[in-house]
Design a protein around this motif. Sequence first.
Motif, PDB file in Angstrom:
ATOM      1  N   LYS A 148       0.817  -1.216   0.000  1.00 49.72           N
ATOM      2  CA  LYS A 148       0.000   0.000   0.000  1.00 49.72           C
ATOM      3  C   LYS A 148       0.849   1.264   0.000  1.00 49.72           C
ATOM      4  CE  LYS A 148      -3.459  -2.505   2.706  1.00 49.72           C
ATOM      5  NZ  LYS A 148      -4.215  -2.543   3.996  1.00 49.72           N
ATOM      6  N   GLU A 184       2.998 -10.130  -5.345  1.00 49.30           N
ATOM      7  CA  GLU A 184       1.902  -9.720  -4.478  1.00 49.30           C
ATOM      8  C   GLU A 184       1.320  -8.354  -4.837  1.00 49.30           C
ATOM      9  OE1 GLU A 184       0.450 -11.492  -2.149  1.00 49.30           O
ATOM     10  OE2 GLU A 184       1.782 -13.209  -2.420  1.00 49.30           O
ATOM     11  N   VAL A 185       2.035  -7.561  -5.603  1.00 46.10           N
ATOM     12  CA  VAL A 185       1.558  -6.201  -5.877  1.00 46.10           C
ATOM     13  C   VAL A 185       0.498  -6.240  -6.975  1.00 46.10           C
ATOM     14  CG1 VAL A 185       3.753  -5.195  -5.191  1.00 46.10           C
ATOM     15  CG2 VAL A 185       3.364  -5.787  -7.577  1.00 46.10           C
ATOM     16  N   PRO A 186      -0.409  -5.293  -7.004  1.00 48.01           N
ATOM     17  CA  PRO A 186      -1.387  -5.219  -8.092  1.00 48.01           C
ATOM     18  C   PRO A 186      -0.723  -4.817  -9.409  1.00 48.01           C
ATOM     19  CG  PRO A 186      -2.133  -4.004  -6.151  1.00 48.01           C
ATOM     20  CD  PRO A 186      -0.697  -4.343  -5.927  1.00 48.01           C
ATOM     21  N   GLU A 187      -1.456  -5.054 -10.472  1.00 49.78           N
ATOM     22  CA  GLU A 187      -0.891  -4.797 -11.795  1.00 49.78           C
ATOM     23  C   GLU A 187      -0.615  -3.307 -12.007  1.00 49.78           C
ATOM     24  OE1 GLU A 187      -1.840  -5.930 -16.472  1.00 49.78           O
ATOM     25  OE2 GLU A 187      -3.202  -6.526 -14.857  1.00 49.78           O
ATOM     26  N   THR A 188      -1.489  -2.443 -11.492  1.00 52.63           N
ATOM     27  CA  THR A 188      -1.276  -0.998 -11.669  1.00 52.63           C
ATOM     28  C   THR A 188      -0.040  -0.530 -10.915  1.00 52.63           C
ATOM     29  OG1 THR A 188      -2.786  -0.613  -9.799  1.00 52.63           O
ATOM     30  CG2 THR A 188      -3.716  -0.575 -12.017  1.00 52.63           C
ATOM     31  N   LYS A 221       1.592 -12.910 -13.721  1.00 54.76           N
ATOM     32  CA  LYS A 221       0.825 -12.028 -12.845  1.00 54.76           C
ATOM     33  C   LYS A 221       0.326 -10.777 -13.560  1.00 54.76           C
ATOM     34  CE  LYS A 221       1.256 -14.438  -9.042  1.00 54.76           C
ATOM     35  NZ  LYS A 221       0.081 -14.969  -8.306  1.00 54.76           N
ATOM     36  N   PHE A 222       1.115 -10.269 -14.479  1.00 56.87           N
ATOM     37  CA  PHE A 222       0.777  -9.005 -15.137  1.00 56.87           C
ATOM     38  C   PHE A 222       0.792  -9.178 -16.662  1.00 56.87           C
ATOM     39  CE2 PHE A 222       3.715  -8.278 -11.515  1.00 56.87           C
ATOM     40  CZ  PHE A 222       2.742  -7.974 -10.566  1.00 56.87           C
TER      41      PHE A 222
END
Length: 1312
Positions: A148, A184-188, A221-222
């Motif tokens: 975050k 673990e991080v989001p694609e954005t 993941k991305f």
Amino acid sequence: MAGMEEMEPREQRGGGAAVTDPRGVLRQGRAFLDFFWDIAKPEQEVRLAATENLLRHLREGKKDDELKYTLKRLVEGLGATREAARPGFSLALAQVLQAFEEIPLCSILEQIKEKHNLEKVKKKLVRNAAFGNFFGVMALFQSGRLVKDHKALLESIQLLQQLTNHQTHLRDLPRKTLIDITSEVPETVFQEVLFDILQGDLSSAFTSPENLHLLLVGMQKFPGVLKPKKLKKLFGSPTVVNEDNISRLVELLKSVAKSEKEEKKLPSVVLDLLQVALKEGAFELFWNEVVENGLLKEKSGPVSYMCYRLLGSALPLLSMEQLQVVLKGKVMLHYGEHVVATQSAQGFKFAAEMEGYIDTFLRGCDDPERQLAVMMGFSTLTNQGRPVLLSASRVVRHLQAVALQKYICWLKDMFLRPDLDCCLDFSSNRRKQNRENADIAQQKTARLRKWIIHRLVSITESATRREESVVMDIARFCFFHAFFVAKKKNSQIAEARVLPSEPLNERDHTEIENYFFGLLQTLNSLPVLGNAAEAAALRQKHIHGVTADGKLWIFLLAEYANKLLSSEHVKAVKPFTEEQRDIWERTLQSVKNLQKKENRSDSAKVGAFQQLLLSVAIHLFKNQSETVDVLSDLLNCTERAFSKEAKKKKKKTDNSEPGWVEVMVEILLSLLAQPSLLLRRISKSVFVYICPNLTKRGLQLILDVFDPNQEQNEESAVVVMEESNKKTKSAQDTDEEGSEGSSDDDDTDSGDEENEEVDDNFRSQLMKVLQAGNTLEGDKSDEELDDEAMMALDKNISALFAEQQKRIQAKKDEKDRMRKEKILRRDFKAKVLDLIDVFLVKQAENPLVFDIIEPLLQLIEQCMSSDSDKQEVDFLQKTASIFKNSLCRSKQYCKSVASLQEDVHALVQRLVKKACKHTDSAVALYYFSASLYLLKVLKGNTSSTLPPPEPKKQSDSRAQQASQHLDPGCLNVKEVAVIYQQALTQFLSKRNSPLTCSMFHDLFKRFPIMCKPLVDTLVEFITAAARQHQQAMACLLLHRVLLLHELKLFVTEEEWEDLISRSISQVTECLKTLGKPIMKAEKDKVAKSLELLNFLLKTVTGQKLNVKLTEVEKVLLTLNQLEDIGNSPRLDSLYWNVMRWLNYTKPKKEKTASKPTQGAELLKRKKKGFLPETKKRKNRKKGIQENGVAAGEDGEPAAPEEQPLGTETPKHRKGLMPGGSKKHPNRVGRENGVAKAGSGDLPTADEGDAVADKKKKKRKRKNRKRKGAADNEAEQVPAAKKTKGNVVQETQQKRDKGKKKRKEKQAPVLQD
């Protein structure tokens, strides 16, 4: 936890938030600080508990100072020296950051960087600093807040990239953590924050496995960020798996396999690469080029194992077409060769790990077609026809019902029509070299069929979704092909619908037959199958071997066999004769009759007889000639056992004809000798139900197996069978050779004599042959033998030696045969011993138990005197365990002994006499224990001839208790007392008695009724025993008898007082015989006498008995004059415990040693490193002269002021030396640990020497190895401060001493 001790009292240095009042935090107590110490401990449970307690404390306290101090301590602990402390502090920091979200991550990251700065840290602390940074990033990541906070995330990734330069310490941990964070991080977030800083790593993906793994994770993941166009910009190709990258991928995977070979698991980068290849549609290219043509060519263990793990891990990811490619490829073939090559070697075996992969796939797969494909693929990987997969593999338990049914059908079809072309077959190197085998195809078929039968049998044991129809189908298939052959196709019989493409030979039928009887054993112990209510009810009753409708599995097979016998389309491998067919039909009819009686009589008993009849009947198909007679007798016994006449007539008038129980026992004994485990287990279960009807003759048939003196007869014959041979042996032969321990020595001696005779015979024959060739007539004829004579002589000699070799081999074979027979006999006895155990447990109240006692004891005695090999020891332990646990310690025993009193009493007498006559105390203990068991039986029964004892007045509680608890029952106390009195007399008079004190103590403790008749014997032998240790044993036993509270129930007050009086007088007489020097053997007697006397005097005093103690007092006072008693602490303590009851107290010894002197105190405070007193005292006078302190004529030393310059020590200056002090100038000192003369109250020099000598002895061992590195506190002058005059004076004294010694040596010579 580096520097934790200094960490507590210091404030935080620079950077981050400082603790405003660290002293205030620390003054709160140790409870808060102990959390951090526990976090650093190596035990994981302690660390987790400390972390939880710390969080709870911080939440409840809500103090900013404590929170800041906690963050400071946790950040410092990240770089601790101990490896277990780092993850502990990292986890604690993560939990704190997760619990208190108001703490900014960037500030914590700055504290971590500042505390563990890699640029400023010392070189030897670089490793700790690197781990501090790494675990700091791990803590931020584990807190769940790093994703975050974009700024903290970016700085953390940059820090991890910097840590990759420290591979020496961290290896690939930073790269793996970077990949985990990225996944673990989001694609954005990846696109906006991380892509720019990771672009360099992604573009160099084919340079290292870590970068390749990062790329593969990013692609999965991305996918919206790492599109083919962007991939082409990064490293020049839109896909990862293509022909251009094959060589680079192969090299990377090889390096991965070699770097992670110790972890024994598939590297995650390889599995991710497989998934990317599947996603890109390039699986076949990847599998064929990268795996099979690339990695497998590298003949290396780690690379091969990685390929096998990739094969197992790929199974859940592949489609049906891809599974066919993999299961028929080179990796499978390579895996099969590895399994065969490592079967006998001690190296790493991969088969179990591959079975785990298959198990995981089958458990997680819902598609029955894919399940079936994998099972068939591994079942067709064969080595010369035999599949590599274990036939007993339990992976089939996860197959769905449809897949299991299809797999069974495929196995049966492969058995009938073996298709070797569909198998992925290979040959081992040994078989490749041996190409001369003619019938290779036939051998492959036989090996495949054998595996299939075992596979089918094991499915009935391991498959969880098995149904009754499936199990019965397999059982019929095995039974049919074991004992029958189809003449032609027949639709009515399922097993005859398809004929075998290659007929089964005799060897095939034999192997299937063996597997079938193993299947019968499985069916016999199989729980009830199915989900119906009836099946669940039967399972709750723990009923085995039946179907849901209550029918026996073996009965259904017998009906199927009867159907086959009556069919014209099949024929038996071993056809039945009319007699055999008749007895087969009689057996089925008898079983049906028993089924009708099942509801009316004991169902368990009926079921056991049914199983026995059907099991023996099934053996008709295997051994027809031997089974017919057994089955005929068994049918007769069954009919007589369940007939109404047998129940009405319990006693037979004609004793010549054996009863049905005796015949049944003989049948069971013969079945126990069979190699069939099924028959042996069923025989034991049937014996349980015939135990209540067992007669004395039937029991004797069992006991005759253990009797070595039993004569040979036809009735006692039992069949002892080996798997390869069948040998008939009588019960007498069975026991003769196995029971006599001395026979082995005789056999070896006789064997040596026979060898000598054979050698003499062979020598004489050789002489005859040589004489026939005229070779011994050299004196008469000088002519040599011609060629023909020489050849003839050679033939005769070679023939003679060949015969001799045959004789030697025949002897070896005979000896080996005898050894095997002995093993079989002992094994047979062990099986029969199980029947004895069953009888003792199930029929403990049967009077026939008494007939088992002596044979069991004789068997134990035989085993004790026989060989000590493992089989004999195991048999002895088993026999002894049955005797102790099932017989002697049994809570149940015969309750109807009234009519057998005389026989039981005679048996007690025989057992006690044998215990007394035996030479081995261990065997005597068993005989004595058996006699105690019989006493328990006699005492526990109520006598029908004797009237019940008339109780006295109701107020007399002693009489009531005696009548209730100590009633003799059927025990004849007078008769038994005479028996044990003789044994006790022998124990206390014979030199080497096998009896022990514990035996009689057990007798008195378990049967207090025997105390009164035997206590007089104990009192008598306190003085009558001829040996010292026997007198001691008499005192010990008498003491234990008198301690029993039950003894007072049998004696009156007058008898009790008289007993105490006589005991005291006897002990007094025993103590009078002591000599002045008490010998070692007498000390034990004195101890036991004093212990007994202590109890007697305590009883006299406590109960106020009228007993005279004047004589014993005189004897005890004379004992006090013996030095041996005073020198022994034990005897001295016992003696004064006795004298206490005569109002004598132990005098206090005055201390002879004086008060510790000042010299003793100095010795006590002596520091380490100084010279010991033993070395200083020898040169005391010389040391005084060297120090310039000369004693005057009156013995007083010179004043300290008169000492020469340069000899003053610092302690002289401070007034701490002898002669005075600053605080106490009048105190007189000591020199060299000896008090000065005229010192007033201080002891003299001699007394001081005595105290010093005691101190020297205690410290002699320490001072032996210690070197005098420093001088004493006051007496010795440091070497560095010695003046020149002192050195010259010392050397002059040494010269004078040497001259004096030389003169003393020359003086005797001059006198002579």
